[in-house]
Design a protein around this motif. Structure first.
Motif, PDB file in Angstrom:
ATOM      1  N   VAL A 154      39.854 -30.686  13.565  1.00  0.00           N
ATOM      2  CA  VAL A 154      38.933 -31.120  12.523  1.00  0.00           C
ATOM      3  C   VAL A 154      39.104 -32.628  12.412  1.00  0.00           C
ATOM      4  CG1 VAL A 154      38.371 -30.999  10.063  1.00  0.00           C
ATOM      5  CG2 VAL A 154      39.092 -28.931  11.288  1.00  0.00           C
ATOM      6  N   GLU A 155      37.995 -33.337  12.464  1.00  0.00           N
ATOM      7  CA  GLU A 155      38.027 -34.782  12.318  1.00  0.00           C
ATOM      8  C   GLU A 155      37.328 -35.179  11.029  1.00  0.00           C
ATOM      9  OE1 GLU A 155      36.405 -36.665  15.780  1.00  0.00           O
ATOM     10  OE2 GLU A 155      38.045 -35.993  17.050  1.00  0.00           O
ATOM     11  N   VAL A 156      37.827 -36.212  10.401  1.00  0.00           N
ATOM     12  CA  VAL A 156      37.207 -36.777   9.215  1.00  0.00           C
ATOM     13  C   VAL A 156      36.908 -38.236   9.540  1.00  0.00           C
ATOM     14  CG1 VAL A 156      37.524 -37.351   6.783  1.00  0.00           C
ATOM     15  CG2 VAL A 156      38.441 -35.201   7.683  1.00  0.00           C
ATOM     16  N   ASN A 157      35.643 -38.594   9.458  1.00  0.00           N
ATOM     17  CA  ASN A 157      35.197 -39.940   9.825  1.00  0.00           C
ATOM     18  C   ASN A 157      35.609 -40.307  11.244  1.00  0.00           C
ATOM     19  OD1 ASN A 157      34.029 -40.355   7.266  1.00  0.00           O
ATOM     20  ND2 ASN A 157      35.993 -41.026   6.441  1.00  0.00           N
ATOM     21  N   GLY A 158      35.551 -39.322  12.143  1.00  0.00           N
ATOM     22  CA  GLY A 158      35.859 -39.555  13.544  1.00  0.00           C
ATOM     23  C   GLY A 158      37.331 -39.659  13.872  1.00  0.00           C
ATOM     24  N   VAL A 159      38.201 -39.338  12.910  1.00  0.00           N
ATOM     25  CA  VAL A 159      39.643 -39.438  13.109  1.00  0.00           C
ATOM     26  C   VAL A 159      40.271 -38.059  12.926  1.00  0.00           C
ATOM     27  CG1 VAL A 159      41.777 -40.502  12.239  1.00  0.00           C
ATOM     28  CG2 VAL A 159      39.647 -41.819  12.266  1.00  0.00           C
TER      29      VAL A 159
END
Length: 76
Positions: A39-44
């Motif tokens: 799972v990525e948040v803002n591409g991180v």
């Protein structure tokens, strides 16, 4: 949600993830039973989508950070 974050002077999350995923992929029983979707948040990277994989990751990463502290203390 517990997240492992980069800290100055410590092994990076990216490097730990590389070691973690290599160990999973090189062990047949883990490879067959440990989904590595993230799972990525803002591409991180945030965490692993599968809760069991994420728990394994947290233990692995915390163990690596603990090993760093032990090695640093021995060197001092």
């Amino acid at each position: 949600m517990i997240q492992i974050k980069d800290r100055p002077g410590c092994i990076t999350v990216a490097e730990m993830r590389s070691h973690f995923e290599t160990s999973i992929n090189s062990t047949p029983v883990f490879k067959a039973n440990t989904p590595l979707a993230t799972v990525e948040v803002n591409g991180v990277f945030s965490h692993y989508a599968d809760p069991n994989t994420d728990t394994m990751w947290l233990g692995f990463a915390l163990g690596m950070r603990a090993a760093e502290r032990v090695n640093a203390a021995r060197a001092a």
